[in-house]
Design an enzyme around this catalytic site. Structure first.
Site, PDB file in Angstrom:
ATOM      1  CB  SER A  60      70.980  36.069  87.182  1.00 19.01           C
ATOM      2  OG  SER A  60      70.630  35.729  85.849  1.00 19.01           O
ATOM      3  CE1 TYR A  83      73.988  39.528  85.182  1.00 21.65           C
ATOM      4  CE2 TYR A  83      73.086  37.454  84.359  1.00 21.65           C
ATOM      5  CZ  TYR A  83      72.922  38.638  85.046  1.00 21.65           C
ATOM      6  OH  TYR A  83      71.712  38.957  85.602  1.00 21.65           O
TER       7      TYR A  83
END
Length: 246
Positions: free
Chosen positions: A141, A154
């Site tokens: 990500s 995350y």
């Protein structure tokens, strides 16, 4: 580029980015095992691949559970053959301010986003070692590259994926196996549409003034999975429309 004769596993392949990856790899000629917790949704992806003339199977199970991973791998090998392309895509994303993150939330994020890729890769890499050829592509990500608010757990989990990618790239660098990662930026997926995010407003803030498409990520993955990418390992192929430039 062609993936004829290759067997690929795409975790979290039922929707969004994973669905696009599975579809593109199948179009390139790979026999694709679509692994997902939601078997019904995975079967819909497989039906779409079959309609286009591709080969695919749907496999249900939790990619972060060792027993389920072993069962999914056994079925995949039985129906399609040894696996030489792996895309670790399954993951979750939750927006929570740092002080609101509970231990359970943290542990769940790490379990799914980081332990999952570890378990699946550990299960399937022997196939690649036996073949003397393999491609592992991890979906990370841009949040782990640049940081982002309200996603501490995350970003940490995806940062772990990046570290795992580099470690495995070194470990298998002379074994015919490449290991790379693709960090998507803001991608317009069903999951994003179901959240509270204003897709159009966020897209307008992107350098390209649009959100990415799942297919944008899928074609990056297809390149890294190809024979032509055989001299590329331990690398980052950012697919973010210029949101983050290394």
């Amino acid at each position: 580029m062609s993936l004829e004769g290759k067997v690929a596993v795409v975790t979290g392949g039922a929707r969004g980015i994973g669905q696009a990856i599975a579809t593109v790899l199948a179009a390139q000629g790979a026999a694709v095992a679509v692994w997902d917790l939601n078997l019904e949704a995975a079967e819909k992806t497989v039906a779409t691949i079959h309609e286009a003339g591709g080969t695919a199977i749907a496999v249900g199970g939790d990619a972060a559970d060792a027993t389920a991973v072993a069962a999914a791998a056994a079925r995949t090998r039985h129906e399609l053959g040894p696996v030489t392309v792996l895309v670790n895509n399954a993951g979750i994303s939750v927006y929570e301010s740092f002080t609101d993150i509970t231990e359970d939330s943290w542990d769940r994020m790490i379990r799914i986003n980081l332990k999952g890729p570890f378990l699946v890769t550990r299960e399937l890499v022997p196939d690649m070692l036996a073949a003397g050829w393999g491609r592992i592509v991890n979906i990370s990500s841009s949040a782990a590259q640049s940081g982002a608010p309200a996603v501490g757990h995350y970003a940490a989990s995806k940062g772990g994926v990046i570290g795992l990618t580099k470690a495995l790239a070194f470990e298998y660098i002379d074994k015919g196996i490449t290991v790379n990662h693709v960090p998507p930026g803001f991608i317009d997926t069903p999951l994003v549409r179901e959240s509270d995010v204003d897709v159009e407003a966020v897209a307008a803030m992107m350098p390209m003034k649009r959100a990415g498409r799942p297919e944008d990520v899928a074609y990056a993955v297809a390149y890294l999975a190809s024979e032509e990418a055989g001299y590329v390992t331990g690398q980052t192929l950012s697919t973010n429309g210029g949101r983050y430039m290394a």
